[in-house]
Design an enzyme around this catalytic site. Sequence first.
Site, PDB file in Angstrom:
ATOM      1  N   GLY A   1      -5.721  -0.475   4.911  1.00  0.00           N
ATOM      2  CA  GLY A   1      -6.840   0.428   4.646  1.00  0.00           C
ATOM      3  C   GLY A   1      -6.475   1.886   4.453  1.00  0.00           C
TER       4      GLY A   1
ATOM      5  N   GLY B   1      -3.886   2.882   2.419  1.00  0.00           N
ATOM      6  CA  GLY B   1      -3.100   3.046   1.186  1.00  0.00           C
ATOM      7  C   GLY B   1      -3.945   3.467   0.000  1.00  0.00           C
TER       8      GLY B   1
ATOM      9  N   VAL C   1      -5.323   1.763  -2.526  1.00  0.00           N
ATOM     10  CA  VAL C   1      -6.556   1.007  -2.780  1.00  0.00           C
ATOM     11  C   VAL C   1      -7.503   1.130  -1.587  1.00  0.00           C
ATOM     12  CG1 VAL C   1      -7.523  -1.258  -3.368  1.00  0.00           C
ATOM     13  CG2 VAL C   1      -5.297  -0.581  -4.286  1.00  0.00           C
ATOM     14  N   GLY C   2      -6.932   1.084  -0.373  1.00  0.00           N
ATOM     15  CA  GLY C   2      -7.765   1.174   0.838  1.00  0.00           C
ATOM     16  C   GLY C   2      -8.555   2.473   0.911  1.00  0.00           C
TER      17      GLY C   2
ATOM     18  N   TYR D   1       8.159 -10.522  -4.600  1.00  0.00           N
ATOM     19  CA  TYR D   1       6.749 -10.092  -4.429  1.00  0.00           C
ATOM     20  C   TYR D   1       5.823 -11.103  -5.114  1.00  0.00           C
ATOM     21  CZ  TYR D   1       2.733  -6.914  -5.393  1.00  0.00           C
ATOM     22  OH  TYR D   1       1.487  -6.323  -5.520  1.00  0.00           O
TER      23      TYR D   1
ATOM     24  N   LYS E   1       2.882 -13.464  -3.431  1.00  0.00           N
ATOM     25  CA  LYS E   1       1.477 -13.258  -3.822  1.00  0.00           C
ATOM     26  C   LYS E   1       0.878 -14.578  -4.319  1.00  0.00           C
ATOM     27  CE  LYS E   1       0.526  -8.866  -3.173  1.00  0.00           C
ATOM     28  NZ  LYS E   1      -0.562  -8.395  -2.290  1.00  0.00           N
TER      29      LYS E   1
ATOM     30  N   VAL F   1      -2.473  -0.137 -10.618  1.00  0.00           N
ATOM     31  CA  VAL F   1      -3.476   0.769 -10.059  1.00  0.00           C
ATOM     32  C   VAL F   1      -2.862   2.153  -9.873  1.00  0.00           C
ATOM     33  CG1 VAL F   1      -5.236   1.035  -8.260  1.00  0.00           C
ATOM     34  CG2 VAL F   1      -4.235  -1.219  -8.688  1.00  0.00           C
TER      35      VAL F   1
ATOM     36  N   ARG G   1       1.213  -1.236 -20.529  1.00  0.00           N
ATOM     37  CA  ARG G   1       0.501  -1.535 -19.293  1.00  0.00           C
ATOM     38  C   ARG G   1      -0.993  -1.293 -19.459  1.00  0.00           C
ATOM     39  NH1 ARG G   1       4.746  -3.292 -18.602  1.00  0.00           N
ATOM     40  NH2 ARG G   1       6.262  -3.031 -16.896  1.00  0.00           N
TER      41      ARG G   1
HETATM   42  P1  NAP Z   1      -0.003   1.057  -0.435  1.00  0.00           P
HETATM   43  O1  NAP Z   1      -0.617   2.329  -0.904  1.00  0.00           O
HETATM   44  O2  NAP Z   1       1.477   0.958  -0.306  1.00  0.00           O
HETATM   45  O3  NAP Z   1      -0.664   0.657   0.976  1.00  0.00           O
HETATM   46  C1  NAP Z   1      -0.172  -0.449   1.657  1.00  0.00           C
HETATM   47  C2  NAP Z   1      -1.006  -0.619   2.904  1.00  0.00           C
HETATM   48  O4  NAP Z   1      -0.541  -1.787   3.593  1.00  0.00           O
HETATM   49  C3  NAP Z   1      -0.884   0.566   3.860  1.00  0.00           C
HETATM   50  O5  NAP Z   1      -2.118   0.815   4.496  1.00  0.00           O
HETATM   51  C4  NAP Z   1       0.141   0.063   4.851  1.00  0.00           C
HETATM   52  O6  NAP Z   1       0.045   0.654   6.130  1.00  0.00           O
HETATM   53  C5  NAP Z   1      -0.217  -1.411   4.932  1.00  0.00           C
HETATM   54  N1  NAP Z   1       0.892  -2.223   5.425  1.00  0.00           N
HETATM   55  C6  NAP Z   1       2.104  -2.409   4.840  1.00  0.00           C
HETATM   56  N2  NAP Z   1       2.863  -3.193   5.620  1.00  0.00           N
HETATM   57  C7  NAP Z   1       2.122  -3.501   6.733  1.00  0.00           C
HETATM   58  C8  NAP Z   1       2.345  -4.272   7.910  1.00  0.00           C
HETATM   59  N3  NAP Z   1       3.516  -4.890   8.115  1.00  0.00           N
HETATM   60  N4  NAP Z   1       1.360  -4.361   8.827  1.00  0.00           N
HETATM   61  C9  NAP Z   1       0.170  -3.728   8.627  1.00  0.00           C
HETATM   62  N5  NAP Z   1      -0.118  -3.006   7.524  1.00  0.00           N
HETATM   63  C10 NAP Z   1       0.856  -2.889   6.598  1.00  0.00           C
HETATM   64  O7  NAP Z   1      -0.443  -0.160  -1.372  1.00  0.00           O
HETATM   65  P2  NAP Z   1      -1.628  -0.261  -2.441  1.00  0.00           P
HETATM   66  O8  NAP Z   1      -1.113   0.180  -3.763  1.00  0.00           O
HETATM   67  O9  NAP Z   1      -2.868   0.337  -1.865  1.00  0.00           O
HETATM   68  O10 NAP Z   1      -1.801  -1.858  -2.530  1.00  0.00           O
HETATM   69  C11 NAP Z   1      -2.857  -2.491  -1.849  1.00  0.00           C
HETATM   70  C12 NAP Z   1      -2.894  -3.936  -2.337  1.00  0.00           C
HETATM   71  O11 NAP Z   1      -3.087  -3.946  -3.762  1.00  0.00           O
HETATM   72  C13 NAP Z   1      -1.582  -4.674  -2.073  1.00  0.00           C
HETATM   73  O12 NAP Z   1      -1.862  -5.998  -1.656  1.00  0.00           O
HETATM   74  C14 NAP Z   1      -0.899  -4.678  -3.439  1.00  0.00           C
HETATM   75  O13 NAP Z   1      -0.039  -5.813  -3.573  1.00  0.00           O
HETATM   76  C15 NAP Z   1      -2.089  -4.760  -4.360  1.00  0.00           C
HETATM   77  N6  NAP Z   1      -1.830  -4.258  -5.724  1.00  0.00           N
HETATM   78  C16 NAP Z   1      -1.405  -2.972  -5.925  1.00  0.00           C
HETATM   79  C17 NAP Z   1      -1.161  -2.539  -7.238  1.00  0.00           C
HETATM   80  C18 NAP Z   1      -0.707  -1.116  -7.523  1.00  0.00           C
HETATM   81  O14 NAP Z   1      -0.396  -0.816  -8.686  1.00  0.00           O
HETATM   82  N7  NAP Z   1      -0.651  -0.239  -6.550  1.00  0.00           N
HETATM   83  C19 NAP Z   1      -1.353  -3.408  -8.322  1.00  0.00           C
HETATM   84  C20 NAP Z   1      -1.796  -4.695  -8.072  1.00  0.00           C
HETATM   85  C21 NAP Z   1      -2.032  -5.119  -6.769  1.00  0.00           C
HETATM   86  P3  NAP Z   1       1.171   1.749   6.570  1.00  0.00           P
HETATM   87  O15 NAP Z   1       0.972   2.902   5.640  1.00  0.00           O
HETATM   88  O16 NAP Z   1       0.866   2.030   7.989  1.00  0.00           O
HETATM   89  O17 NAP Z   1       2.496   1.053   6.360  1.00  0.00           O
HETATM   90  O1  GFB Z   2       4.696   0.859 -12.184  1.00  0.00           O
HETATM   91  P1  GFB Z   2       6.088   0.424 -12.460  1.00  0.00           P
HETATM   92  O2  GFB Z   2       7.187   0.983 -11.619  1.00  0.00           O
HETATM   93  O3  GFB Z   2       6.220  -1.148 -12.287  1.00  0.00           O
HETATM   94  O4  GFB Z   2       6.395   0.723 -14.017  1.00  0.00           O
HETATM   95  P2  GFB Z   2       5.813  -2.356 -13.258  1.00  0.00           P
HETATM   96  C1  GFB Z   2       7.704   0.574 -14.504  1.00  0.00           C
HETATM   97  C2  GFB Z   2       7.787   0.986 -15.970  1.00  0.00           C
HETATM   98  O5  GFB Z   2       7.580   2.416 -16.093  1.00  0.00           O
HETATM   99  C3  GFB Z   2       9.196   0.725 -16.496  1.00  0.00           C
HETATM  100  C4  GFB Z   2       8.790   3.046 -16.558  1.00  0.00           C
HETATM  101  O6  GFB Z   2       9.135   0.518 -17.878  1.00  0.00           O
HETATM  102  C5  GFB Z   2       9.890   2.052 -16.180  1.00  0.00           C
HETATM  103  O7  GFB Z   2      11.056   2.263 -16.994  1.00  0.00           O
HETATM  104  N1  GFB Z   2       8.942   4.344 -15.914  1.00  0.00           N
HETATM  105  C6  GFB Z   2       9.151   5.520 -16.564  1.00  0.00           C
HETATM  106  C7  GFB Z   2       8.877   4.581 -14.589  1.00  0.00           C
HETATM  107  N2  GFB Z   2       9.256   6.532 -15.681  1.00  0.00           N
HETATM  108  C8  GFB Z   2       9.070   5.960 -14.424  1.00  0.00           C
HETATM  109  C9  GFB Z   2       9.037   6.505 -13.117  1.00  0.00           C
HETATM  110  O8  GFB Z   2       9.198   7.718 -12.874  1.00  0.00           O
HETATM  111  N3  GFB Z   2       8.795   5.622 -12.086  1.00  0.00           N
HETATM  112  C10 GFB Z   2       8.608   4.289 -12.299  1.00  0.00           C
HETATM  113  N4  GFB Z   2       8.348   3.485 -11.247  1.00  0.00           N
HETATM  114  N5  GFB Z   2       8.656   3.733 -13.549  1.00  0.00           N
HETATM  115  C11 GFB Z   2       5.291  -3.470 -10.971  1.00  0.00           C
HETATM  116  C12 GFB Z   2       5.816  -4.602 -10.118  1.00  0.00           C
HETATM  117  O9  GFB Z   2       5.863  -3.597 -12.249  1.00  0.00           O
HETATM  118  O10 GFB Z   2       3.894  -3.564 -11.129  1.00  0.00           O
HETATM  119  C13 GFB Z   2       5.174  -4.557  -8.773  1.00  0.00           C
HETATM  120  O11 GFB Z   2       7.226  -4.512 -10.000  1.00  0.00           O
HETATM  121  C14 GFB Z   2       3.686  -4.307  -8.835  1.00  0.00           C
HETATM  122  O12 GFB Z   2       5.453  -5.778  -8.125  1.00  0.00           O
HETATM  123  C15 GFB Z   2       3.250  -3.328  -9.904  1.00  0.00           C
HETATM  124  O13 GFB Z   2       3.012  -5.518  -9.012  1.00  0.00           O
HETATM  125  C16 GFB Z   2       1.763  -3.370 -10.131  1.00  0.00           C
HETATM  126  O14 GFB Z   2       4.450  -2.197 -13.794  1.00  0.00           O
HETATM  127  O15 GFB Z   2       6.927  -2.565 -14.226  1.00  0.00           O
END
Ligand code: NAP
Ligand code: GFB
Length: 316
Positions: A11, A13, A15-16, A138, A142, A168, A210
Amino acid sequence: MASKVILVTGGTGLVGKAIEKVAKEEARSDEKWVFVSSKDANLESEADTLALFEKHKPTHVIHLAAMVGGLFRNLAYNLDFFRSNMKINDNVLYSCYKYKVEKCVSCLSTCIFPDKTTYPIDETMIHNGPPHDSNFGYSYAKRMIDVMNKGYNIQHNCKFTSVIPTNVFGPYDNFNLEEGHVIPGLINKVYCSKKENKPFVIWGTGSPRRQFIYSLDLARLFMWVLREYDEISPIILSVGEEDEVSIKEAAEMVVEAHEFKGEVVLDTSKSDGQFKKTANNGKLRKYLPDFQFTPIKQAIKETVDWFIENYDTARK
Ligand code: NAP
Ligand code: GFB
């Protein structure tokens, strides 16, 4: 007295925090929202997870907690991503079952789909082949959420479902360059390039594509899923295929939002990762034909402004 207690794991992070904001805007008198982080319970521990559920006795759960990261963190720690997320997911779903949670909504991701696939991807294709090599740990963890949701439904009639967000971004993101995702990484890098008068380096070729969803839009969709969506099968929560952009186009929007006038270069020695993972949001559109996504340029501008305003406390 609230008749519903909604526990949001993960909660604190990206999304939270967005769900917390939207839950406040759409507050209902019969709902009590509880947002927890690893400080409240390490969900890799079954005992800690059960104790958390004993304390809050949730009626509903939004399960976000996970080991999360961008391409480069996944490339470096695939085993850790698998083990940590397998433990977290098993403990949370088991606790939902033990505490008779009425509904649990967990989080998958569009990056878990098969790498060799036809496009656009839809919800029926999750298990049709191995995921992209860059984040197999990962992705498989999932996918097991979907397997367990089916198992709990068949064996115990539980209502556990999941959503499949695309990439996101938004306020409270992880802006750390090594761990984070692309948009927060670009936002942090342009901020530093502007401050230190250095070139802005985009990693890779910039050509991968993306679909990005603003965290606040995703949060609004989560509220709908929690309250109205009744299927066990997952639903993709993403902008349409027509809103897909290249990394380079996203970077240009970040440059514009920062009003950066310096040099922009591509470091093609860095991995591009998956070229595309174009998802079809047709199932969502059937339910919510009129849902309005925030235009990406506006969403990036709002996130850049938030980052500048909260630079000292932002995760980076
Ligand atoms: P985030 O900003 O990294 O937040 C992760 C959250 O999970 C934090 O509140 C963290 O708490 C908690 N957490 C991690 N490990 C934990 C543990 N061992 N026990 C209890 N809490 C734990 O992630 P987010 O981007 O909001 O992602 C939220 C969900 O969306 C995830 O399931 C992720 O897979 C999914 N998702 C994200 C993206 C994206 O692009 N970000 C895309 C698709 C799906 P602490 O800060 O205390 O560690
Ligand atoms: O969001 P991202 O790190 O992950 O994006 P994915 C990676 C793409 O962005 C690659 C380019 O093509 C990188 O070369 N890129 C350019 C950068 N500049 C940057 C930079 O400064 N930082 C990063 N991180 N990338 C993730 C999965 O894939 O998607 C995870 O690995 C998760 O598991 C997430 O599910 C949603 O989109 O490639």
